[in-house]
Structures are given as structure tokens and as C-alpha cells.
Design an enzyme around this catalytic site. Structure first.
Site, short mmCIF file in Angstrom:
data_model
loop_
_atom_site.label_atom_id
_atom_site.label_comp_id
_atom_site.label_asym_id
_atom_site.label_seq_id
_atom_site.Cartn_x
_atom_site.Cartn_y
_atom_site.Cartn_z
N HIS A 133 4.08 4.76 -0.61
CA HIS A 133 3.37 4.09 -1.71
C HIS A 133 2.09 4.83 -2.11
CE1 HIS A 133 1.13 1.88 1.60
NE2 HIS A 133 0.14 2.18 0.79
N ASP A 163 8.62 3.26 4.06
CA ASP A 163 7.35 3.60 3.42
C ASP A 163 6.73 4.87 4.01
OD1 ASP A 163 5.43 3.33 1.51
OD2 ASP A 163 4.21 1.89 2.62
N SER A 239 -4.29 3.94 3.98
CA SER A 239 -2.83 4.09 4.04
C SER A 239 -2.42 5.54 4.23
CB SER A 239 -2.19 3.58 2.75
OG SER A 239 -1.94 2.22 2.84
#
Length: 492
Positions: A133, A163, A239
Site C-alpha cells: 500500500h 501487503d 508502514s
């Protein structure tokens, strides 16, 4: 005069009492030891060294060596995405924030958005692991190292189901973080989160492992979930960054937080490196993830379900159904069985079972232990892929399409009057470009099957490539609302 004598007597008695108390405390310390450090009795029984400070407080574990070992291999990632609208990618419950990055840093041109994130260098020649993402649909990916050098990154491959994504920069002799063993992590163990929250580079926070094999129920966005949960503070921008143990070894990739506000609220989640490592190895070696399946639908067991099904134990994973011609069916696994071990590793939940199976490729042989009624049975089976065979395919998957995809928002679905679909967010040389498909095209159906995510496109493409059909019929529309049809021959 009497008043003065009384005052002198009072102060004398206080002095005597104070001296008595001091002597008593001194005698107690002489007999039982200094109690100013409550951890002193544990010296030598813990891997961390505690010491009393001059103000009487207690010094905690020393993370400096682990931080110094790991921080140089964590990079800052800036992704530039051309979008049709200013809406953020995923919609849904604000309880889960997927660190798309603050789209407010820097002045991006109209109709473009800049996202920030983190990544981890895993090879000295420039391979970098991050979250899907973080770079999803990006037209440009820029990586900045801890020494402030910047590089344009090439996307090697992505896996929306876990992911995870793999990037490559052209550089040599880069610092790396060695892989640790996420299986050996224990609840309560110290870990460090390293990344770039809110564009603050090289940020290190500490916490403990709060839980393992945590499933968050994110649906199609994260089809396989077995997170390491920690209380290390992470925020948007973290992230794709590193979760390391006290030895400075990589044990996870920070991926999500649970929050009502979008910022850290005490819970953060990382993909275990045992899972992420296999994904990036596949992406580098084959160009796509070689995913094996048992061929069963499963569910967790709680007290009420165990009572309903007459199960004697709450441990394990219940088999609700078994697919035809699957590895599970061919080995003898049946509906109603409770799977308790995969290759000797105990599984207590569906997320743990998914994590274990996801480590293998089609064609790998594994053992499965189940409880059937009052009996315990062991099965040996050869895992298959979703197409029902054991082939490992190299450089022949969704990459043949030459396209990147992103999910469309609820707002876009409302505006366009559709209930599902996935947008073509980028194009390179491949089947889509040859067919005339343009960026922004929304795929509604492929071969009459509705699609809503990249994983849907991957699954259908993989199935077609492994069949005799190899013809793809696409129904979709452009932002103007015009319905368009494409036919693609995958065999050429």
C-alpha cells in the site's frame, strides 16, 4: 522560663526520635541490603542490565546497539501517484489505518498525490522490502537512504494479499538488516519499530510483543493475516519499516495500526518476516508469488461452536468444507476434522494455519495432524496452487498484463453507479497496452466474473494462463461513463 524549657525538651525529643528512625533504617539496610533498586535481586537473571541512577530511578534495557545496527538499513520512500480524484485509496472503518502516508507533505501538482512510507534494505545490492500500500499505483517511487542519498526505485513485484512489495535501487555495498526468526518471538519480548512517521526520518520506538498470529479481519485487502501485535509507537509513514528484536535482527514489517483517529493509539501490527521473506523471495525469483493452498475452508473454534459440534477441545482449526480435487481431499482430510499441526507446528487459529501454509510453494510436501472425533490422524500431502496443479510458474502471471491496479473508493462507486470494480492505475509494455486499455479504466468483469481487487485479477489471470482457454474478455468503463469491451489473447 517554663515555656522555654518545654520548647527545648520538645526539640530534643524530636531529634532523638529522628536519630532512632535513621539508625533503624540503616540497621535494616545492613541486614537486608539496599532496597533503592527494586530490580537488584534480578541482576544476572535477565538479558538486560538494570542500574540505580542518582535520583533513585531505574534504568531500562539498553536498545542502543540494536538501534544502531538497524537504523542505517531503513529507508524513506516517497511515492507519486496520479489520481482521478483526491479521495484516498481504501474506504471503510477508520479503526484500521493502512499508513497511506500523509498526502500533505510537499506541493504536489494538481491531480497527483505524494505518499510517504518506509522500507528495509535486505541485500547489499539494493533490494528493498516495503508494504504494497506504500507504493500501490505509484508512477514514481523515490528512495532516500539514511545517509541522505536518493534513488529512483524500480518495482520488482507486489503481493496485495499479504501487503508486501519488493523494490530495487541501483546501488552497492548498502547496509542491511539480517533476518531474525519471527517464530521464536515471545509475548512480552522487547522489539523496536524503525521508520519515518510523519516524514520524521530514522525514528526508533520501543515496545513489547503484545500478541502473535493476530487477525484483524481486513477482508480482501489483507487476505492472509497473522500479524505480530506490539505496543511500539508507530504512525503514518512507518508502514514498510522494520520491526527488529533486541539483537537488531529483522522480525517483521510494520504494516497497520488500530486507531479511531488514524494516529497511534497503543496497537500496531507487523507482517512476520517468516511470511514476508518468502513473499519477496518468490517475487525476485519467479516474478510472482507461488502460493500453495490446502483446499479447505476453515474457522476458529470457540466454546459455543465446540458445544454445537460436540468437540472435546478448543484448540485447533475446524474444517468446514473440502474442495474437490484439492490436496486436502486427496490426502483424506474431511469436513469436520480439526487441524492441530502443520509440519509439526501447532496451529491454534485460522491465522496461524494460514501463516504456516503460506510458507510453502505448490509441489511442497507437508504433514497435517488432525483430530477426528476421539482419534488423532496424520496425513501427508503435496500442496497445489489455486489452479489445482503443482506447477511453479516463472515470469508468467499477472505481470504479462503490464498493468498496476488499485481498488476504487465507495465514493467513486456511488458516482459511477457500480457495486464493484478495480482501476487500472498504471501501464507498462504488456497485454493491456497492446489491447488499447488506458490508465483510469475501471474493470468490472473478466470473463463474466466480477472483480474488486488486484488479487481478483491475479487469480483469474493465473487460472486462464494454466488452462487451454487463455482468452480474456474484459468489461469496464472509463471515468466518462462510457462502457468499453476488450478481448485479449494471453497465449501470444
Amino acid at each position: 522560663m517554663k515555656s522555654i524549657v518545654k520548647k527545648i525538651a520538645f526539640f530534643a525529643s524530636v531529634a532523638v526520635l529522628s536519630a532512632g528512625v535513621s539508625l533503624g533504617v540503616y540497621a535494616y539496610k545492613e541486614k537486608y541490603g539496599n532496597t533503592s533498586n527494586p530490580y537488584s535481586s534480578f541482576e544476572g537473571q535477565t538479558p538486560f542490565k538494570y542500574a540505580s541512577l542518582t535520583n533513585g530511578s531505574v534504568e531500562g534495557p539498553d536498545f542502543t546497539a540494536a538501534a544502531d545496527k538497524a537504523v542505517h538499513a531503513v529507508v524513506h520512500i516517497k511515492s507519486t501517484v496520479t489520481r482521478q480524484s483526491s479521495s484516498r485509496g481504501f474506504s471503510g472503518d477508520p479503526f484500521f489505518d493502512f499508513f497511506f502516508g500523509d498526502r500533505g507533505f510537499g506541493q504536489a501538482p494538481p491531480q497527483t498525490q505524494e505518499g510517504i512510507g518506509s522500507g528495509v534494505i535486505i541485500s547489499t545490492d539494493g533490494y528493498i522490502i516495503t508494504n504494497n500500500h506504500v507504493i500501490d499505483g505509484a508512477d514514481k517511487i523515490e528512495v532516500t537512504l539514511n545517509d541522505k542519498r536518493s534513488f529512483r526505485a524500480k518495482l520488482i513485484g507486489t503481493d496485495a494479499i499479504t501487503d508486501i512489495a519488493l523494490l530495487k535501487i541501483e546501488a552497492d555495498n548498502l547496509p542491511i538488516i539480517p533476518f531474525g526468526d519471527s517464530d521464536k518471538l515471545k509475548v512480552g519480548e522487547w522489539v523496536l519499530a524503525i521508520g519515518n512517521p510523519f516524514n520524521l526520518t530514522s525514528t526508533v520506538t520501543a515496545g513489547i510483543v503484545s500478541a502473535k498470529a493476530r487477525s484483524l479481519g481486513m477482508g480482501t485487502k489483507m487476505g492472509i493475516e497473522s500479524f505480530i501485535q506490539t505496543d511500539a509507537a508507530v504512525n503514518p509513514g512507518n508502514s514498510g519499516g522494520a520491526l527488529v528484536n533486541i539483537n537488531g535482527e529483522l522480525v517483521g514489517i510494520n504494516t497497520a495500526i488500530a486507531s479511531q483517529t488514524g494516529n497511534y493509539a497503543g496497537y500496531s501490527f507487523a507482517v512476520p518476516i517468516s511470511m514476508a521473506g518468502k513473499i519477496v523471495t518468490d517475487l525476485k525469483q519467479y516474478g510472482s508469488v507461488q502460493r500453495a493452498v490446502l483446499g479447505v475452508t476453515i474457522r476458529d473454534i470457540d466454546a459455543s461452536f465446540a458445544k454445537e459440534k460436540g468437540l472435546n477441545d478448543l484448540e485447533g482449526v475446524y474444517v468446514q468444507s473440502v474442495s474437490e480435487r484439492s490436496a486436502a481431499m486427496e490426502s483424506g482430510i474431511q469436513e469436520g476434522d480439526v487441524i492441530t499441526q502443520i509440519n509439526g507446528v501447532t496451529v491454534k487459529s485460522a491465522s496461524e494455519l494460514q501463516e504456516q501454509v503460506n510458507r510453502y510453494r505448490p509441489g511442497d510436501k507437508i504433514s497435517v495432524k488432525v483430530v477426528r472425533g476421539k482419534e488423532t490422524k496424520n496425513f501427508s500431502l503435496t500442496l497445489k496452487n489455486r489452479q489445482g496443479n503443482t506447477e511453479v510458474t516463472k515470469d508468467k502471471g499477472v505481470e504479462i498484463l503490464g498493468a498496476a491496479f488499485k481498488e476504487i473508493t465507495l465514493e467513486t462507486k456511488k458516482q459511477m453507479g457500480i457495486s464493484s470494480g478495480v482501476e487500472v492505475s498504471g501501464l507498462t509494455k504488456g497485454k493491456f497496452q497492446e489491447a488499447g486499455i488506458r490508465k483510469g479504466f475501471i474493470i468490472l468483469k473478466i470473463n463474466d466474473q466480477p472483480v474488486s481487487s488486484q488479487s481478483d485479477v491475479e487469480e483469474i489471470t493465473g487460472r486462464l494462463l494454466s488452462s487451454d482457454e487463455q482468452a480474456m474478455f474484459i468489461v469496464g468503463m472509463y471515468p466518462s461513463g462510457k462502457m468499453t469491451y476488450y478481448a485479449i489473447d494471453l497465449s501470444e
